[in-house]
Design a protein around this motif. Sequence first.
Motif, mmCIF file in Angstrom:
data_model
loop_
_atom_site.group_PDB
_atom_site.id
_atom_site.type_symbol
_atom_site.label_atom_id
_atom_site.label_comp_id
_atom_site.label_asym_id
_atom_site.label_seq_id
_atom_site.Cartn_x
_atom_site.Cartn_y
_atom_site.Cartn_z
ATOM 1 N N LEU A 15 -0.207 11.246 -3.024
ATOM 2 C CA LEU A 15 -1.479 10.629 -2.658
ATOM 3 C C LEU A 15 -2.575 11.068 -3.630
ATOM 4 O O LEU A 15 -3.347 10.247 -4.127
ATOM 5 C CB LEU A 15 -1.867 10.980 -1.219
ATOM 6 C CG LEU A 15 -3.218 10.429 -0.751
ATOM 7 C CD1 LEU A 15 -3.240 8.908 -0.799
ATOM 8 C CD2 LEU A 15 -3.522 10.928 0.655
ATOM 9 N N GLN A 19 -4.723 8.645 -6.107
ATOM 10 C CA GLN A 19 -6.186 8.592 -6.012
ATOM 11 C C GLN A 19 -6.871 8.972 -7.326
ATOM 12 O O GLN A 19 -7.957 8.490 -7.607
ATOM 13 C CB GLN A 19 -6.671 9.514 -4.887
ATOM 14 C CG GLN A 19 -6.301 8.997 -3.510
ATOM 15 C CD GLN A 19 -6.607 9.991 -2.404
ATOM 16 O OE1 GLN A 19 -6.611 11.210 -2.613
ATOM 17 N NE2 GLN A 19 -6.846 9.475 -1.207
ATOM 18 N N ALA A 29 -6.212 4.293 -1.582
ATOM 19 C CA ALA A 29 -5.336 4.776 -0.518
ATOM 20 C C ALA A 29 -5.941 5.991 0.160
ATOM 21 O O ALA A 29 -6.630 6.796 -0.469
ATOM 22 C CB ALA A 29 -3.961 5.141 -1.086
ATOM 23 N N GLY A 30 -5.671 6.103 1.441
ATOM 24 C CA GLY A 30 -6.120 7.249 2.213
ATOM 25 C C GLY A 30 -5.286 7.372 3.478
ATOM 26 O O GLY A 30 -4.509 6.473 3.824
ATOM 27 N N LEU A 31 -5.438 8.489 4.143
ATOM 28 C CA LEU A 31 -4.656 8.758 5.345
ATOM 29 C C LEU A 31 -5.251 8.042 6.556
ATOM 30 O O LEU A 31 -6.462 7.846 6.650
ATOM 31 C CB LEU A 31 -4.623 10.258 5.631
ATOM 32 C CG LEU A 31 -4.053 11.160 4.536
ATOM 33 C CD1 LEU A 31 -4.064 12.608 5.000
ATOM 34 C CD2 LEU A 31 -2.657 10.715 4.134
ATOM 35 N N GLU A 38 1.134 8.325 7.388
ATOM 36 C CA GLU A 38 0.563 6.992 7.556
ATOM 37 C C GLU A 38 -0.627 6.821 6.619
ATOM 38 O O GLU A 38 -1.607 7.551 6.721
ATOM 39 C CB GLU A 38 0.114 6.752 9.000
ATOM 40 C CG GLU A 38 1.259 6.654 9.976
ATOM 41 C CD GLU A 38 0.791 6.221 11.355
ATOM 42 O OE1 GLU A 38 1.656 5.761 12.111
ATOM 43 O OE2 GLU A 38 -0.415 6.338 11.678
ATOM 44 N N TRP A 39 -0.492 5.872 5.710
ATOM 45 C CA TRP A 39 -1.537 5.620 4.728
ATOM 46 C C TRP A 39 -2.088 4.215 4.919
ATOM 47 O O TRP A 39 -1.335 3.266 5.155
ATOM 48 C CB TRP A 39 -0.995 5.683 3.317
ATOM 49 C CG TRP A 39 -0.448 6.995 2.851
ATOM 50 C CD1 TRP A 39 -0.140 8.107 3.588
ATOM 51 C CD2 TRP A 39 -0.112 7.319 1.504
ATOM 52 N NE1 TRP A 39 0.355 9.087 2.785
ATOM 53 C CE2 TRP A 39 0.384 8.634 1.496
ATOM 54 C CE3 TRP A 39 -0.184 6.620 0.318
ATOM 55 C CZ2 TRP A 39 0.815 9.268 0.333
ATOM 56 C CZ3 TRP A 39 0.244 7.243 -0.848
ATOM 57 C CH2 TRP A 39 0.729 8.554 -0.837
ATOM 58 N N GLU A 40 -3.402 4.089 4.752
ATOM 59 C CA GLU A 40 -4.004 2.771 4.639
ATOM 60 C C GLU A 40 -4.260 2.543 3.160
ATOM 61 O O GLU A 40 -4.758 3.436 2.469
ATOM 62 C CB GLU A 40 -5.316 2.690 5.408
ATOM 63 C CG GLU A 40 -5.949 1.300 5.323
ATOM 64 C CD GLU A 40 -7.219 1.178 6.129
ATOM 65 O OE1 GLU A 40 -7.165 0.529 7.183
ATOM 66 O OE2 GLU A 40 -8.233 1.747 5.699
ATOM 67 N N VAL A 41 -3.874 1.377 2.687
ATOM 68 C CA VAL A 41 -4.101 1.055 1.284
ATOM 69 C C VAL A 41 -4.899 -0.238 1.190
ATOM 70 O O VAL A 41 -4.835 -1.093 2.073
ATOM 71 C CB VAL A 41 -2.783 0.932 0.468
ATOM 72 C CG1 VAL A 41 -2.044 2.249 0.425
ATOM 73 C CG2 VAL A 41 -1.894 -0.150 1.013
ATOM 74 N N LYS A 60 -0.636 -1.049 5.348
ATOM 75 C CA LYS A 60 -0.300 0.267 5.888
ATOM 76 C C LYS A 60 1.077 0.657 5.352
ATOM 77 O O LYS A 60 2.014 -0.138 5.389
ATOM 78 C CB LYS A 60 -0.278 0.197 7.415
ATOM 79 C CG LYS A 60 0.083 1.493 8.089
ATOM 80 C CD LYS A 60 0.045 1.298 9.610
ATOM 81 C CE LYS A 60 0.475 2.544 10.328
ATOM 82 N NZ LYS A 60 0.463 2.357 11.783
#
Length: 171
Positions: A15, A19, A29-31, A38-41, A60
């Motif tokens: 990650l 970034q 991307a982030g948690l 679980e990442w949201e992109v 996701k």
Amino acid sequence: MAATTGSATLLSKQLKNLQEDRSLSNISAGLINDNIYEWEVMLMIGDDCKFYGGGFFKAKLTFPTEYPLAPPKMKFITPIWHPNIYTDGNVCISILHPPEEDKYGYERVEERWLPIHTPTSILLSVMSMLSSPNDESPANVEAARQWRDDPAAFKRQVRKCVRDSAENCWD
């Protein structure tokens, strides 16, 4: 617990690399809820993409604790019309399929998940898939039919997705 710790450590590094990679300015991307699995992109599609250029698509990535031995799952949150994306947003791409024989004989084992894949390689593959749909093994049969038989209607449907994505990208 050791496998979970190892996969969490690896994902944290991956990650951070994603970034910090300036060449990936079109991917964010982030948690989700501080959960490393679980990442949201956000994929910000450039104009070089024939169909989806100008789009902002949230997705996701959900990683199993066995990662990198097992592949993650990717699901678009932003609605998207594409032959290789199910209508519920789940992505169907070879590198996200488990590393086993394809019971339908369509994919070779080496086309499927390998532990050398990273979240970055997955996201770049998905962005490439957006530019070059595969209608031979569709997840969305209607989109594949339209892609093949009525390209103008396909393009209209996709342009609507792109407009909607831009309007709703910060929701």
